[in-house]
Design an enzyme around this catalytic site. Sequence first.
Site, PDB file in Angstrom:
ATOM      1  N   GLU A   1       0.816  -1.199   0.000  1.00 25.23           N
ATOM      2  CA  GLU A   1       0.000   0.000   0.000  1.00 25.23           C
ATOM      3  C   GLU A   1       0.858   1.261   0.000  1.00 25.23           C
ATOM      4  OE1 GLU A   1      -3.931  -1.701   2.235  1.00 25.23           O
ATOM      5  OE2 GLU A   1      -2.507  -0.635   3.482  1.00 25.23           O
TER       6      GLU A   1
ATOM      7  N   CYS B   1       6.930  -4.130  15.604  1.00 25.91           N
ATOM      8  CA  CYS B   1       6.591  -3.204  16.690  1.00 25.91           C
ATOM      9  C   CYS B   1       5.146  -3.492  17.132  1.00 25.91           C
ATOM     10  CB  CYS B   1       6.716  -1.759  16.232  1.00 25.91           C
ATOM     11  SG  CYS B   1       8.364  -1.361  15.640  1.00 25.91           S
TER      12      CYS B   1
ATOM     13  N   CYS C   1      -0.736   6.496  10.009  1.00 23.74           N
ATOM     14  CA  CYS C   1       0.519   5.867  10.428  1.00 23.74           C
ATOM     15  C   CYS C   1       0.247   4.557  11.143  1.00 23.74           C
ATOM     16  CB  CYS C   1       1.284   6.758  11.401  1.00 23.74           C
ATOM     17  SG  CYS C   1       1.706   8.335  10.734  1.00 23.74           S
TER      18      CYS C   1
END
Length: 337
Positions: free
Chosen positions: A80, A105, A332
């Site tokens: 993406e 993460c 994000c």
Amino acid sequence: MEALRRRLRLDPQVIRRLRAVFLRSFCGQDAALGEVPEATRSEVSTAVRFHELERIETLHSVLDGASKVLFKTRDGCRIESVLLRIKTGRSSVCVSSQTGCVAGCLFCATGRLKNVRNLTPPEILDQVVQTGEMLQAEGRRLRNVVFMGMGEPFHNRENLFSALEQLSSPGGFHLSGRHLLVSTVGVPEGIRRLSSCFPSVGLAVSLHSVRQDVRDELMPYCRQWPLPELRAAILERNTVYNQPVMIEILMLEGLTDTDADCAGLKEWLAGLQVHVNLIPYNPVPGTVPVVAGQVLLGSREQRVGEFLAELKKAGFKATRRHSLGADIQAACGQLAR
Ligand code: SAH
Ligand code: SF4
């Protein structure tokens, strides 16, 4: 291109114009081919592969100027990119460097994907070309390319550097370093190499916490590079290039946003040339990350404001990030094929 040019005895100017129309004006394949004399046009058209990715789907945010584009590689991987249309007209594209991310993460959707592979330079660059063409069709211009999409750019360093070479080359996309930005989880060796090979390309470091135990839990992969080592790499970068390094801080309630966190951060950053960017947490649907027995929660709005004010009062350049595209999972940390 050079072999083709010689074989067809084309004027070097033709190739230069073709590249400029395709890579700088983003006017598309047909317009680029329009620069080639008619007699050889069809041969050039069959010999040159203009696109490396297939555009599968595009989602437009109803909240802001973001669009998320889903691409498919030739071997069927999905990646993406995010188009960020900013009111002032300076549009940016956030590109992916890998098909997932092995850093894992806790807070990031990309970090949960399996089967990660590096993207090739053409796969990285075609994200820029295709989104550039989308913007061009709207009468906008692509100004910035940020490596903040899927993947850890320094895990794909050679291909990243090759893409940066093309992005900054006068015969390529011709974007200045000020319009390019690489965000890293904090790989010291990658930071050093970027500083020596592309000193003017912007650098952002996902620091998030200066408490080693908290950072280790949030970003388990980074345990191999203790915080002092990361700081040394940032300091070195500061000596090579006189522009602030962006320090990204994910604002998590009770975990990265306390008074002690703010004090620790100020101390850690003292003596570095930095710009702190506070990132509100975008929850990843279907996941409930837990750290130290506590579910990850974004900081309250007011707390982000106080943290920001505190940093500014201490003399740091600091801003708050307004992530675009939350309604289309384009903000994000939300990119996941
Ligand atoms: N791999 C690189 C670049 C991609 S992520 C890196 O980690 O820096 C871009 C930024 O988004 C990083 O600062 C990352 O920590 C942050 N991010 C990841 N998940 C997030 C989430 N759920 N909410 C807000 N920011 C997130
Ligand atoms: Fe990878 Fe960056 Fe996501 Fe961490 S935040 S898992 S480094 S993409």
